[in-house]
Enzyme design. Structure first.
Site, PDB file in Angstrom:
ATOM      1  N   ASN A   1     -18.291  40.937  36.582  1.00 22.95           N
ATOM      2  CA  ASN A   1     -18.642  42.293  36.165  1.00 22.95           C
ATOM      3  C   ASN A   1     -18.912  43.134  37.404  1.00 22.95           C
ATOM      4  O   ASN A   1     -19.686  42.728  38.276  1.00 22.95           O
ATOM      5  CB  ASN A   1     -19.907  42.269  35.310  1.00 22.95           C
ATOM      6  CG  ASN A   1     -19.874  41.160  34.279  1.00 22.95           C
ATOM      7  OD1 ASN A   1     -18.978  41.108  33.466  1.00 22.95           O
ATOM      8  ND2 ASN A   1     -20.834  40.244  34.368  1.00 22.95           N
TER       9      ASN A   1
ATOM     10  N   HIS B   1     -15.743  33.820  45.109  1.00 19.26           N
ATOM     11  CA  HIS B   1     -14.728  34.060  44.077  1.00 19.26           C
ATOM     12  C   HIS B   1     -15.012  35.361  43.323  1.00 19.26           C
ATOM     13  O   HIS B   1     -14.136  36.222  43.183  1.00 19.26           O
ATOM     14  CB  HIS B   1     -14.730  32.871  43.113  1.00 19.26           C
ATOM     15  CG  HIS B   1     -13.742  32.956  42.000  1.00 19.26           C
ATOM     16  ND1 HIS B   1     -12.594  32.224  41.962  1.00 19.26           N
ATOM     17  CD2 HIS B   1     -13.721  33.713  40.873  1.00 19.26           C
ATOM     18  CE1 HIS B   1     -11.911  32.507  40.867  1.00 19.26           C
ATOM     19  NE2 HIS B   1     -12.579  33.417  40.181  1.00 19.26           N
ATOM     20  N   GLU B   2     -16.241  35.515  42.873  1.00 16.77           N
ATOM     21  CA  GLU B   2     -16.561  36.695  42.060  1.00 16.77           C
ATOM     22  C   GLU B   2     -16.524  37.965  42.906  1.00 16.77           C
ATOM     23  O   GLU B   2     -16.071  39.007  42.438  1.00 16.77           O
ATOM     24  CB  GLU B   2     -17.929  36.522  41.389  1.00 16.77           C
ATOM     25  CG  GLU B   2     -18.065  35.261  40.525  1.00 16.77           C
ATOM     26  CD  GLU B   2     -16.952  35.056  39.517  1.00 16.77           C
ATOM     27  OE1 GLU B   2     -16.368  36.058  39.056  1.00 16.77           O
ATOM     28  OE2 GLU B   2     -16.637  33.889  39.203  1.00 16.77           O
TER      29      GLU B   2
ATOM     30  N   HIS C   1     -13.079  39.288  43.357  1.00 16.93           N
ATOM     31  CA  HIS C   1     -12.599  40.022  42.178  1.00 16.93           C
ATOM     32  C   HIS C   1     -12.986  41.506  42.198  1.00 16.93           C
ATOM     33  O   HIS C   1     -12.384  42.292  41.471  1.00 16.93           O
ATOM     34  CB  HIS C   1     -13.216  39.427  40.916  1.00 16.93           C
ATOM     35  CG  HIS C   1     -12.471  38.272  40.302  1.00 16.93           C
ATOM     36  ND1 HIS C   1     -11.119  38.294  40.070  1.00 16.93           N
ATOM     37  CD2 HIS C   1     -12.917  37.080  39.826  1.00 16.93           C
ATOM     38  CE1 HIS C   1     -10.770  37.149  39.473  1.00 16.93           C
ATOM     39  NE2 HIS C   1     -11.837  36.394  39.333  1.00 16.93           N
TER      40      HIS C   1
HETATM   41 ZN   LIG Z   1     -12.292  34.523  38.442  1.00 16.93          ZN
END
Ligand SMILES: [Zn+2]
Length: 857
Positions: free
Chosen positions: A274, A306-307, A310
């Site tokens: 998010n 990883h997040e 994004h």
């Molecule tokens: Zn992911």
């Protein structure tokens, strides 16, 4: 190869909303009531009306709609549960280019960990507290408020939360206004950038936040349940590092105004990207670096990286539709490893990624594998994309492309792609075209052969003589555990190292490719560097040369890893007998690198399942002989040794104690476990190994100690280590107790399916555990998050007793897992592969082990 077809223009698509009305801005106001697990809300949505219309269609499900208005005038509405849609109708067409839709609604905070849901924790005084939190991906934002719940309908979200005084609330944007009165606080958050609905988040509860860390002007915090502030520093360090690293790599500023990393007690996935409000399982964010293993720290670093990756790839530039999930996740996986490698170079993250790639190889060797990308009509069809073929194979394919183009070329292409498509939506081809435009290489042709075809190649490498000159001959075929398949070919960039250096050869058909080698006794390494997504089968001559200890020492860690891993896969496929594999593994007695031992111990574990009785005893003795020299050479832990040295000591200790059943090691593990229980400091790697070894040889008392470690552990990692050890006992009654425990409230539903998976993987009591799961099937499906059901039964592939294959097939014929049908099919096929391996190799391997003349010299 195929590509997604355009949606039919003839009838309304049940999965894609009509797009003549598009949202541009949402003002969402929500009032959650934690005590009775309900919420009420209002949303005002600004719309662009692109053609006159009398109906507006959007998504809503499990919401009670109380009123709807367009431009302040009450309107009719209807709900269709089957399509999860709300339709608003007016008598006179809306002809203005813009309109505002207002909806008032209410709902419940569910316990299914999706949409707007309820998470709970118990405080130090034993009181339960509720957190209201969200998980919108893929299509659950519609459970929190009515919206255009498809990734291509990007809009600005302005969130306001009306909460009980004293609670903490966070959302995507920074808090910009706060009004208190009458026991309530109303908090308004800054507008988001234009983004997709699946990235919206809000969290409300009795929570603590760290002081913000200033990362070049961006405040970064960790949010957690009270009392865990001492576990936040590592996550903050990784977060700050990665935020800087990604801005530098992408050469684009962070696209929002703050970052909160939020640790939640209940979470179905691992973490969720998010925008600015990233949610995590507690054990993937909160950690004590002094009391954790390298693996546990690496998991936190991976997931945080990883997040954050994004925030650009996924959040700033988003897939147009759910078929693009694979690229979103594959890319974040690639960046996660790259950032983690930069954060802690001595962890050799690209080497350990070899193991993760092997998990993808394993699934991709089955007839029931799938192509990486496939056509997706309904969002539910994309649920099957959240698997190893998306994350690990997809990430490995990007690594192969990066190594082929060169790191700088690849990065330039990625940056170009993100700039070109910022705030918009894309297809997979847009990335290939962007990298093609900046690099001038035929990227789309190369990648299409990998993402639209299932499986992967095996490259056979052999020496041949052409006109008196020694040549290397390379030939590709598809690698499978079953019947070979002819005809498939890939465009493969192959790095080859010979005496005269390393070169890249592109093999793009089934025809053999030959190249001269300078001398016929050159050492030849195919897949030099180990980054290609293929396996290699060396001809006898080349293999003998490589297996020579002097040659092995000339290979890098990932190359040696690949040699072992390819050999183990060849045994599973019936290409190398188990006995020959063991002899090859015994050639690694001088090995000192963690990565290679990882492959060796996995192969040993697989071999151990082929034998029983005296043959198993003989096998254990060979394991001890193989492992002891390396374990002895490591000595005792020292405070300033590299992390991977400690990790190797832990791996070899657990191998020696469990697979090798070494008495002295078992005693040492018991002593360490007892010391730790008595509050003495024990090296975390050794303690983790000791926990498993003690459990595997443990009795009822040990079980009680493990259980107490699970309930009273000081860190999330500590608790989980003890919890999963409860599945390892070699005692029918204790394993049965663990199964019962998994179905009780003592174990969070986010963990219980994984605990049951471990009980099914138990060598002697797995079959009984599987009976338990079957008997509790309906209950498990009701209790556990839908995405975890197939993971729970993953270990069924290890059940190879007579009748087990038919039994599993019969059961799943009557109890399908609709949300993961293909993954289930893969598990069942893998079970058949394991059963065939046992039937093929069991007797010969036992004879080999029991024949004294075959003892290693
Ligand atoms: Zn992911």
């Amino acid at each position: 190869m195929s590509s997604p077809s355009a949606p039919s223009q003839l009838s309304p698509d049940p999965f894609r909303l009509p797009d003549h009305v598009r949202p541009t801005r949402y003002d969402v106001r929500l009032q959650p009531s934690l005590a009775d697990a309900t919420f009420s809300g209002e949303v005002s949505i600004e719309l662009n009306v692109e053609e006159p219309t009398t109906s507006i269609v959007l998504n809503a499900i499990e919401l009670e709609i109380e009123a709807a208005q367009i431009d302040g005038v009450d309107v009719e509405w209807s709900l269709d549960e089957s399509t999860e849609r709300m339709t608003v109708t007016v008598n006179d067409p809306i002809t203005a280019p813009t309109a505002t839709l207002f909806v008032r609604f209410s709902g419940i905070l569910n316990d299914k960990l999706r949409g707007f849901y309820r998470s709970t924790y118990i405080d130090d005084d034993g009181a339960e507290h509720v957190i209201a939190t969200t998980q919108m991906q893929a299509t659950d934002c519609r459970r929190a408020f009515p919206c255009w719940d498809e990734p291509a309908f990007k809009a600005v979200f302005g969130i306001t939360l009306d909460i009980e005084e004293g609670l903490t609330a966070i959302s995507n944007g920074s808090e910009i206004e706060r009004l208190s009165g009458a026991g309530r606080t109303v908090i308004r958050f800054a507008d988001t950038m234009i983004m997709s609905s699946y990235l919206v988040a809000f969290v409300v509860g009795r929570l603590e936040t760290t002081d913000p860390v200033d990362v070049d002007g961006i405040p970064l915090r960790v949010v957690h349940v009270p009392g865990k502030s001492e576990l936040t520093q590592f996550g903050l360090d990784v977060g700050a590092f990665c935020l800087r690293w990604f801005q530098d790599y992408y050469d684009i500023d962070y696209p929002s105004d703050k970052v909160d990393l939020v640790a939640l007690p209940d979470f179905a996935a691992g973490a969720m990207e998010n925008l600015g409000c990233i949610t995590f399982r507690e054990n993937l964010l909160l950690i004590d670096p002094e009391r954790s293993t390298q693996h546990e720290r690496q998991l936190v670093a991976d997931v945080v990286a990883h997040e954050l990756a994004h925030m650009w790839f996924g959040d700033l530039v988003t897939m147009d539709w759910w078929n693009g999930i694979w690229l979103n996740e594959a890319f974040a996986t690639f960046m996660e490893i790259a950032a983690c490698d930069a954060f802690a170079p001595d962890w050799e993250r690209w080497t350990s990624f070899g193991l993760e790639r092997s998990v993808a190889f394993d699934v991709d060797s089955l007839a029931s594998t799938r192509s990486v990308e496939f056509e997706v009509r309904s969002p539910a069809e994309a649920d099957g994309m959240f698997d190893v073929l998306t994350y690990q194979k997809g990430g490995a394919l990007l690594r192969m492309l990066e190594q082929y183009l060169g790191a700088t070329e690849f990065r330039t292409g990625v940056s170009h792609y993100l700039r070109k498509h910022a705030y918009a939506n894309t297809d997979t081809n847009d990335l290939w075209d962007a990298i093609e435009a900046t690099s001038g290489e035929p990227v789309r042709r190369l990648m299409d052969s990998w993402i639209w075809q299932p499986g992967f190649p095996l490259i056979a490498a052999a020496l041949t003589d052409i006109g008196g000159v020694p040549h290397l001959e390379l030939r590709q075929e598809r690698f499978t555990y079953g019947d070979a398949d002819s005809g498939t070919s890939w465009v493969i960039p192959v790095h080859i190292r010979t005496g005269s250096g390393t070169q890249i050869v592109v093999i793009d058909s089934n025809d053999p490719v030959t190249m001269p080698v300078s001398s016929s006794d050159d050492l030849v390494v195919v897949n030099a560097g180990g980054h290609g997504f293929f396996r290699v089968a060396y001809g006898p001559e080349l293999r003998t040369r490589l297996a020579d200890p002097r040659s092995l020492s000339e290979l890098d860690t990932l190359e040696r890893y690949s040699l072992v891993d390819d050999a183990w896969a060849a045994t599973v496929a019936g290409r190398i007998p188990a006995a020959d594999l063991l002899v090859l593994l015994e050639g690694f007695v001088n090995e000192r690198e963690y990565g290679v031992w990882q492959a060796v111990t996995i192969a040993l574990g697989g071999l151990s399942r082929l034998v029983d009785g005296d043959a198993l005893d003989a096998f254990r003795s060979r394991v001890r002989n193989l492992v002891a020299p390396a374990l002895d050479s490591l000595g005792d832990p020292s405070p300033d040794e590299p992390d991977l040295t400690g990790k190797l000591r832990g791996l070899l200790t657990s191998t020696m104690g469990s697979l090798g059943r070494d008495t002295a090691t078992r005693q040492r593990c018991r002593d360490l476990f007892t010391s730790a229980r008595n509050g003495m400091p024990v090296d975390a790697e050794l303690l983790s190994a000791a926990t498993t070894v003690v459990a595997r040889a443990g009795d009822k008392d040990d079980y009680d100690h493990m259980f107490s470690g699970f309930t009273h552990g000081a860190t999330p990692q500590d608790k989980l280590r003890h919890l999963y050890a409860l599945a390892e006992f070699d005692d029918a009654e204790l394993v049965a107790r663990t199964c019962e425990l998994a179905m009780s409230d003592a174990v969070k539903t986010q963990n219980a399916p994984f605990l049951l998976r471990s009980t099914i993987a138990n060598r002697r009591h797995g079959a009984a555990s599987w009976e338990f799961v079957k008997a509790h099937w309906d209950e498990a499906n009701e209790r556990f998050p839908a995405n975890t059901i197939v993971r729970m039964v993953d270990a069924v592939k290890l059940l190879t007793a007579p009748g087990a294959v038919d039994d599993a097939a019969r059961f799943f014929a009557q109890h399908p897992i609709d949300q993961a049908a293909q993954t289930l099919e893969q598990i069942l096929e893998r079970q058949r592969v394991n059963t065939a391996l046992l039937a093929r190799d069991q007797a010969a391997f036992a004879m080999f082990l029991l024949d004294a003349s075959n003892q290693p010299r």
